[in-house]
Design a protein around this motif. Structure first.
Motif, PDB file in Angstrom:
ATOM      1  N   UNK A   1       2.365   9.578  -1.636  1.00  0.00           N
ATOM      2  CA  UNK A   1       1.547   8.535  -1.013  1.00  0.00           C
ATOM      3  C   UNK A   1       0.081   8.683  -1.419  1.00  0.00           C
ATOM      4  N   UNK A   2      -0.412   9.928  -1.392  1.00  0.00           N
ATOM      5  CA  UNK A   2      -1.817  10.178  -1.742  1.00  0.00           C
ATOM      6  C   UNK A   2      -2.104   9.708  -3.171  1.00  0.00           C
ATOM      7  N   UNK A   3      -1.155   9.972  -4.075  1.00  0.00           N
ATOM      8  CA  UNK A   3      -1.350   9.548  -5.467  1.00  0.00           C
ATOM      9  C   UNK A   3      -1.413   8.025  -5.555  1.00  0.00           C
ATOM     10  N   UNK A   4      -0.508   7.380  -4.838  1.00  0.00           N
ATOM     11  CA  UNK A   4      -0.495   5.907  -4.841  1.00  0.00           C
ATOM     12  C   UNK A   4      -1.817   5.337  -4.316  1.00  0.00           C
ATOM     13  N   UNK A   5      -2.262   5.872  -3.168  1.00  0.00           N
ATOM     14  CA  UNK A   5      -3.499   5.374  -2.556  1.00  0.00           C
ATOM     15  C   UNK A   5      -4.677   5.592  -3.493  1.00  0.00           C
ATOM     16  N   UNK A   6      -4.656   6.730  -4.179  1.00  0.00           N
ATOM     17  CA  UNK A   6      -5.735   7.039  -5.102  1.00  0.00           C
ATOM     18  C   UNK A   6      -5.773   6.029  -6.258  1.00  0.00           C
ATOM     19  N   UNK A   7      -4.611   5.739  -6.844  1.00  0.00           N
ATOM     20  CA  UNK A   7      -4.553   4.761  -7.947  1.00  0.00           C
ATOM     21  C   UNK A   7      -5.073   3.399  -7.462  1.00  0.00           C
ATOM     22  N   UNK A   8      -4.666   3.040  -6.254  1.00  0.00           N
ATOM     23  CA  UNK A   8      -5.104   1.753  -5.693  1.00  0.00           C
ATOM     24  C   UNK A   8      -6.624   1.718  -5.581  1.00  0.00           C
ATOM     25  N   UNK A   9      -7.201   2.775  -4.971  1.00  0.00           N
ATOM     26  CA  UNK A   9      -8.654   2.836  -4.819  1.00  0.00           C
ATOM     27  C   UNK A   9      -9.359   2.775  -6.164  1.00  0.00           C
ATOM     28  N   UNK A  10      -8.716   3.365  -7.177  1.00  0.00           N
ATOM     29  CA  UNK A  10      -9.314   3.379  -8.510  1.00  0.00           C
ATOM     30  C   UNK A  10      -9.081   2.070  -9.254  1.00  0.00           C
ATOM     31  N   UNK A  11      -8.323   1.172  -8.624  1.00  0.00           N
ATOM     32  CA  UNK A  11      -8.045  -0.102  -9.288  1.00  0.00           C
ATOM     33  C   UNK A  11      -7.104   0.043 -10.463  1.00  0.00           C
ATOM     34  N   UNK A  12      -6.425   1.213 -10.546  1.00  0.00           N
ATOM     35  CA  UNK A  12      -5.485   1.434 -11.659  1.00  0.00           C
ATOM     36  C   UNK A  12      -4.101   0.961 -11.232  1.00  0.00           C
ATOM     37  N   UNK A  13      -3.958  -0.346 -11.198  1.00  0.00           N
ATOM     38  CA  UNK A  13      -2.765  -0.943 -10.615  1.00  0.00           C
ATOM     39  C   UNK A  13      -1.541  -0.749 -11.523  1.00  0.00           C
ATOM     40  N   UNK A  14      -1.758  -0.786 -12.843  1.00  0.00           N
ATOM     41  CA  UNK A  14      -0.640  -0.581 -13.766  1.00  0.00           C
ATOM     42  C   UNK A  14      -0.039   0.812 -13.551  1.00  0.00           C
ATOM     43  N   UNK A  15      -0.928   1.809 -13.377  1.00  0.00           N
ATOM     44  CA  UNK A  15      -0.456   3.178 -13.121  1.00  0.00           C
ATOM     45  C   UNK A  15       0.281   3.249 -11.784  1.00  0.00           C
ATOM     46  N   UNK A  16      -0.240   2.529 -10.804  1.00  0.00           N
ATOM     47  CA  UNK A  16       0.397   2.503  -9.480  1.00  0.00           C
ATOM     48  C   UNK A  16       1.801   1.901  -9.577  1.00  0.00           C
TER      49      UNK A  16
END
Ligand SMILES: [Zn+2]
Length: 434
Positions: free
Chosen positions: A320-335
């Motif tokens: 979950x933490x990794x997902x939230x981090x990608x979201x905050x970073x705007x790295x949606x493709x990675x998410x």
């Protein structure tokens, strides 16, 4: 007055409240008498007046009209005319006094609209009695508040029609550097007849609510500490109604235009992931930066997490933490990639996972949060969510309330008008038109 003075003298003790209330009542009664005389004073009597049918109506007789004023009930005498051609009867004086087909003076109607927009009609009735010494049934407050709300909405419809035909007047508002539009939907409990034939949220059960679409427009000219966005004080205006997305789109577009949309240097549309919001944004607000509310996007991840990992071990928390981090970073493709590597245990879960991946994919460009932050933009739609609570929730969702669509829309129009600080202008406008 006699009663008051004897009350004051009795046993040297003075019940100030009883005395002041009695004095107010007495001065109201006196004022009502004066008002009655003033309004019934015989002006030069016209023998004929123009009838709406184009012919002349002749003076028929003097007729009494009972009116409730801020000073209490009065009865006025005014000339009554009858048209021999179309048989219609009328008193032009009523239109002059703005009391045509109503039993309350403009002053009383305005009070009713203001209190009725704030509190339940029964509470409004009590407040009018306590604060203004006006005694009316709750039903009368309801009727007047709704009539005024409906009138506000009818005027709005005129502007909306102009917008539809691209005939809106040029805006003279000063040029704004940054204009925001936010929109959201919220349910209002309605009477049974308003939901007939509509599917409810639970399958097989009828809906008990109808969705109000609420939109707001506000500006931002400065940034606070650390470049955080700051909304301009008193810059927020609201529109809303229970209506289709198509009609609501025109309503919000009209409001945005009024606020200088065409002349804003930078424009932003903020909302949750609901499809209708982005359809409207594309149709009516092209060229705007589109942002999905960050907190809604996070909510999606939390909910998915709860469904996927009912036990909360360390590994799933890390996920979950990794997902939230990608979201905050705007790295949606990675998410989306992280979500895609999941191997859901059931078909149902696989479907949720697919839906969520699709949600983030579809909204990827609306989730480039670091880029938005760099520009000093809001990334949360808190303004409209607060609006849903203050404009809709506090007044229309109290326990035991069930609305008709007409009644709800009238009160929503009235509340939007007041909370957009436009009620005084509206009232001045309509009195001068009368
Ligand atoms: Zn006529």
């Amino acid at each position: 007055m006699e009663v008051i003075f004897t009350g004051l003298r009795k046993s040297g003790h003075c019940d100030l409240e009883a005395v002041e209330m009695a004095a107010r009542n007495a001065s109201h009664r006196l004022g009502a008498k004066v008002l009655e005389r003033l309004l019934s004073a015989p002006a030069a009597l016209e023998l004929t007046v123009a009838c709406d049918c184009g012919h002349q109506a002749r003076f028929h007789q003097m007729r009494a009209k009972h009116l409730l004023t801020v000073l209490g009930p009065i009865t006025i005498e005014r000339p009554y005319y009858v048209c021999a051609h179309c048989q219609a009867g009328r008193s032009p004086r009523d239109r002059e006094l703005d009391v045509e087909a109503v039993a309350c003076s403009p002053g009383v109607r305005r009070m009713m609209a203001v209190v009725g927009s704030e509190a339940s009609f029964e509470q409004s009735r009590q407040q009018l009695e306590l604060l203004a010494g006006i005694e009316v049934p709750a039903k009368a407050v309801e009727r007047q508040a709704e009539a005024i709300g409906a009138d506000i909405d009818a005027r709005e419809q005129v502007a909306i029609q102009q917008a539809k035909q691209l005939e809106l007047p040029e805006v003279c508002a000063p040029e704004v550097p940054l204009l925001y539009i936010e929109m959201d939907g919220t349910g209002v409990p309605v009477v049974r007849a308003e939901t007939e034939g509509r599917a409810g949220k639970l399958e097989g059960r009828p809906a008990h609510t109808r969705e109000v679409k609420l939109g707001c427009v506000f500006t931002q000219t400065t940034a606070g500490a650390e470049g955080r966005p700051v909304r301009d004080e008193d810059s927020t205006s609201y529109v809303g109604a229970i209506e289709s997305a198509e009609l609501f789109g025109l309503r919000l577009y009209t409001e945005a235009w009024r606020r200088g949309w065409s002349r804003a240097q930078k424009k932003v549309v903020l909302g949750d992931g609901a499809a209708w919001i982005w359809n409207l944004a594309g149709q009516h607000f092209p060229g705007a930066i589109q942002i999905v509310d960050l907190y809604h996007a996070r909510q999606h991840l939390w909910e998915l997490f709860a469904r996927l990992f009912p036990g909360d071990d360390k590994a799933s928390k890390r996920w979950l933490a990794r997902c939230l981090d990608r979201l905050d970073q705007g790295k949606i493709e990675a998410l989306v990639k992280i979500i895609g590597t999941l191997q859901p245990a059931s078909e149902e879960l696989a479907k949720s996972v697919g839906n969520e991946a699709e949600y983030f994919e579809r909204n990827a460009e609306r989730m480039r949060y670091p880029a938005f932050r760099t520009q000093g933009l809001f990334v949360g739609s808190g303004v409209i969510e607060a609006g849903c609570k203050t404009i809709i929730g506090h007044r229309l969702k109290q326990s035991g309330m069930f609305w008709t669509v007409h009644g709800a829309n009238a009160i929503i129009a009235l509340r939007c008008c007041r909370l957009s600080r436009r009620f005084e202008d509206y009232w001045a406008d309509r009195s001068s038109a009368a």
